[in-house]
Write a protein that holds these residues in place. Structure first.
Motif, PDB file in Angstrom:
ATOM      1  N   ILE A  36      36.898 -11.063  12.481  1.00 17.62           N
ATOM      2  CA  ILE A  36      35.690 -10.553  11.847  1.00 17.62           C
ATOM      3  C   ILE A  36      34.874  -9.838  12.911  1.00 17.62           C
ATOM      4  O   ILE A  36      34.594 -10.400  13.979  1.00 17.62           O
ATOM      5  CB  ILE A  36      34.862 -11.700  11.213  1.00 17.62           C
ATOM      6  N   TYR A  37      34.456  -8.603  12.611  1.00 21.98           N
ATOM      7  CA  TYR A  37      33.684  -7.804  13.550  1.00 21.98           C
ATOM      8  C   TYR A  37      32.321  -7.478  12.930  1.00 21.98           C
ATOM      9  O   TYR A  37      32.185  -6.472  12.230  1.00 21.98           O
ATOM     10  CB  TYR A  37      34.425  -6.503  13.896  1.00 21.98           C
ATOM     11  N   PRO A  38      31.315  -8.333  13.173  1.00 18.08           N
ATOM     12  CA  PRO A  38      29.990  -8.035  12.602  1.00 18.08           C
ATOM     13  C   PRO A  38      29.357  -6.833  13.305  1.00 18.08           C
ATOM     14  O   PRO A  38      29.683  -6.523  14.450  1.00 18.08           O
ATOM     15  CB  PRO A  38      29.193  -9.313  12.852  1.00 18.08           C
ATOM     16  N   TYR A  94      37.006 -21.537  14.489  1.00 19.26           N
ATOM     17  CA  TYR A  94      36.676 -20.176  14.914  1.00 19.26           C
ATOM     18  C   TYR A  94      36.285 -20.172  16.386  1.00 19.26           C
ATOM     19  O   TYR A  94      35.903 -21.200  16.947  1.00 19.26           O
ATOM     20  CB  TYR A  94      35.547 -19.582  14.060  1.00 19.26           C
ATOM     21  N   SER A  95      36.423 -19.013  16.974  1.00 17.31           N
ATOM     22  CA  SER A  95      35.958 -18.842  18.354  1.00 17.31           C
ATOM     23  C   SER A  95      35.087 -17.597  18.399  1.00 17.31           C
ATOM     24  O   SER A  95      35.425 -16.576  17.812  1.00 17.31           O
ATOM     25  CB  SER A  95      37.134 -18.715  19.320  1.00 17.31           C
ATOM     26  N   ASP A  96      33.974 -17.732  19.074  1.00 14.32           N
ATOM     27  CA  ASP A  96      33.012 -16.636  19.186  1.00 14.32           C
ATOM     28  C   ASP A  96      33.229 -15.948  20.526  1.00 14.32           C
ATOM     29  O   ASP A  96      32.818 -16.451  21.578  1.00 14.32           O
ATOM     30  CB  ASP A  96      31.592 -17.201  19.074  1.00 14.32           C
ATOM     31  N   LEU A  97      33.914 -14.808  20.483  1.00 11.68           N
ATOM     32  CA  LEU A  97      34.255 -14.095  21.708  1.00 11.68           C
ATOM     33  C   LEU A  97      33.011 -13.589  22.434  1.00 11.68           C
ATOM     34  O   LEU A  97      32.928 -13.632  23.658  1.00 11.68           O
ATOM     35  CB  LEU A  97      35.202 -12.938  21.383  1.00 11.68           C
ATOM     36  N   ALA A  98      32.012 -13.127  21.667  1.00 12.40           N
ATOM     37  CA  ALA A  98      30.776 -12.622  22.289  1.00 12.40           C
ATOM     38  C   ALA A  98      30.055 -13.732  23.045  1.00 12.40           C
ATOM     39  O   ALA A  98      29.568 -13.528  24.169  1.00 12.40           O
ATOM     40  CB  ALA A  98      29.861 -12.007  21.232  1.00 12.40           C
ATOM     41  N   ALA A  99      29.996 -14.930  22.437  1.00 14.74           N
ATOM     42  CA  ALA A  99      29.329 -16.052  23.115  1.00 14.74           C
ATOM     43  C   ALA A  99      30.107 -16.480  24.352  1.00 14.74           C
ATOM     44  O   ALA A  99      29.512 -16.829  25.380  1.00 14.74           O
ATOM     45  CB  ALA A  99      29.167 -17.224  22.158  1.00 14.74           C
ATOM     46  N   HIS A 121      23.960 -10.477  12.181  1.00 17.89           N
ATOM     47  CA  HIS A 121      25.024 -10.738  11.211  1.00 17.89           C
ATOM     48  C   HIS A 121      26.049 -11.729  11.769  1.00 17.89           C
ATOM     49  O   HIS A 121      26.613 -12.526  11.017  1.00 17.89           O
ATOM     50  CB  HIS A 121      25.698  -9.426  10.795  1.00 17.89           C
ATOM     51  N   LYS A 122      26.290 -11.674  13.054  1.00 17.46           N
ATOM     52  CA  LYS A 122      27.206 -12.644  13.682  1.00 17.46           C
ATOM     53  C   LYS A 122      26.674 -14.059  13.500  1.00 17.46           C
ATOM     54  O   LYS A 122      27.418 -14.982  13.147  1.00 17.46           O
ATOM     55  CB  LYS A 122      27.377 -12.329  15.173  1.00 17.46           C
ATOM     56  N   TYR A 172      27.340 -19.582   8.109  1.00 25.74           N
ATOM     57  CA  TYR A 172      28.121 -19.751   6.881  1.00 25.74           C
ATOM     58  C   TYR A 172      29.368 -20.601   7.144  1.00 25.74           C
ATOM     59  O   TYR A 172      29.696 -21.502   6.373  1.00 25.74           O
ATOM     60  CB  TYR A 172      28.518 -18.385   6.312  1.00 25.74           C
ATOM     61  N   LEU A 173      30.067 -20.305   8.254  1.00 22.60           N
ATOM     62  CA  LEU A 173      31.269 -21.077   8.584  1.00 22.60           C
ATOM     63  C   LEU A 173      30.932 -22.532   8.898  1.00 22.60           C
ATOM     64  O   LEU A 173      31.673 -23.443   8.527  1.00 22.60           O
ATOM     65  CB  LEU A 173      32.013 -20.423   9.749  1.00 22.60           C
ATOM     66  N   ASP A 174      29.810 -22.749   9.585  1.00 19.81           N
ATOM     67  CA  ASP A 174      29.390 -24.126   9.876  1.00 19.81           C
ATOM     68  C   ASP A 174      29.068 -24.882   8.584  1.00 19.81           C
ATOM     69  O   ASP A 174      29.407 -26.067   8.452  1.00 19.81           O
ATOM     70  CB  ASP A 174      28.184 -24.126  10.806  1.00 19.81           C
ATOM     71  N   GLN A 175      28.419 -24.215   7.634  1.00 15.36           N
ATOM     72  CA  GLN A 175      28.104 -24.844   6.355  1.00 15.36           C
ATOM     73  C   GLN A 175      29.395 -25.140   5.576  1.00 15.36           C
ATOM     74  O   GLN A 175      29.517 -26.173   4.925  1.00 15.36           O
ATOM     75  CB  GLN A 175      27.188 -23.940   5.517  1.00 15.36           C
ATOM     76  N   TYR A 176      30.354 -24.212   5.655  1.00 17.94           N
ATOM     77  CA  TYR A 176      31.626 -24.406   4.964  1.00 17.94           C
ATOM     78  C   TYR A 176      32.377 -25.617   5.531  1.00 17.94           C
ATOM     79  O   TYR A 176      32.976 -26.396   4.791  1.00 17.94           O
ATOM     80  CB  TYR A 176      32.491 -23.145   5.085  1.00 17.94           C
ATOM     81  N   ASN A 177      32.345 -25.768   6.854  1.00 16.35           N
ATOM     82  CA  ASN A 177      33.082 -26.854   7.512  1.00 16.35           C
ATOM     83  C   ASN A 177      32.424 -28.211   7.341  1.00 16.35           C
ATOM     84  O   ASN A 177      33.050 -29.236   7.608  1.00 16.35           O
ATOM     85  CB  ASN A 177      33.233 -26.560   9.008  1.00 16.35           C
ATOM     86  N   LYS A 178      31.176 -28.230   6.903  1.00 13.21           N
ATOM     87  CA  LYS A 178      30.440 -29.487   6.776  1.00 13.21           C
ATOM     88  C   LYS A 178      31.112 -30.373   5.721  1.00 13.21           C
ATOM     89  O   LYS A 178      31.473 -29.914   4.639  1.00 13.21           O
ATOM     90  CB  LYS A 178      29.005 -29.181   6.355  1.00 13.21           C
TER      91      LYS A 178
END
Length: 192
Positions: A12-14, A42-47, A19-20, A26-32
């Motif tokens: 995914i490229y926000p 997921y891995s956040d390359l920018a972070a 938006h990132k 959203y992904l954190d809420q989904y995984n809850k």
């Protein structure tokens, strides 16, 4: 061909960081409240890149602070030695001043004033040199990376640097000035 139709990864490229952050929320809420097999990993390359860059910059900063601290210690010792040599060379002058009525604290003040003048001169020279060097450094960085105003010396910082230089030289000259004040006038007058 026997390929799996279930995707194993999605990139995914926000378009921006806002938006990132929304996607990650959203992904954190989904995984809850989901089992580990059902969660999206997921891995956040920018972070990751930001964290690596921050670690690198912190390391460079610590190394530079270490060099600056060593430089300050060495310069303080050198100023102390210079003041001590000045005391030795002017032993007869100290004796004359003491014999005409100068008190011990007057002798101390003479040498403290000298060290303060040295500190003011050195600090001012360093600030002017840093300001002059910041002009070509900013131009070079702007030409290479299109980032403007990286090297910036604010007037408040310049004044703080000059005052810090004066305090360091005063500390460095404290012991030699006390030694000068304790000299016996008779012994000082006999010295050549």
């Amino acid at each position: 061909l026997g390929a799996y139709t279930t995707p194993i990864s999605i990139s995914i490229y926000p378009k921006d960081y806002a938006h990132k952050d929304k996607i990650m929320d959203y992904l954190d809420q989904y995984n809850k409240n989901k089992e580990s097999k059902q969660q999206i990993i997921y891995s956040d390359l920018a972070a990751t890149i930001t964290e690596m860059t921050g670690t690198l910059l912190n390391t460079v900063t610590y190394v530079l602070v270490g060099f600056a601290a060593i430089s300050l210690i060495v310069s303080t010792i050198m100023i102390s030695i210079i003041t001590y040599v000045s005391v030795i060379e002017r032993t007869k002058e100290i004796g004359i001043l003491r014999s005409v009525g100068a008190r011990k604290k007057d002798i101390t003040r003479v040498f403290n004033a000298e060290t303060l003048i040295i500190g003011f001169t050195a600090g001012t020279f360093g600030v002017v040199l840093a300001y002059l060097l910041s002009i070509p450094i900013n131009r070079i960085i702007f030409n290479l990376a299109k980032i403007d105003g990286v090297a910036n010396l604010k007037p408040a910082h310049a004044v703080a640097l000059i005052l810090g230089s004066m305090v360091l030289t005063l500390i460095a000259g404290f012991i030699p000035s006390r030694m000068a004040a304790k000299k016996d006038p008779v012994v000082a007058l006999r010295s050549e």
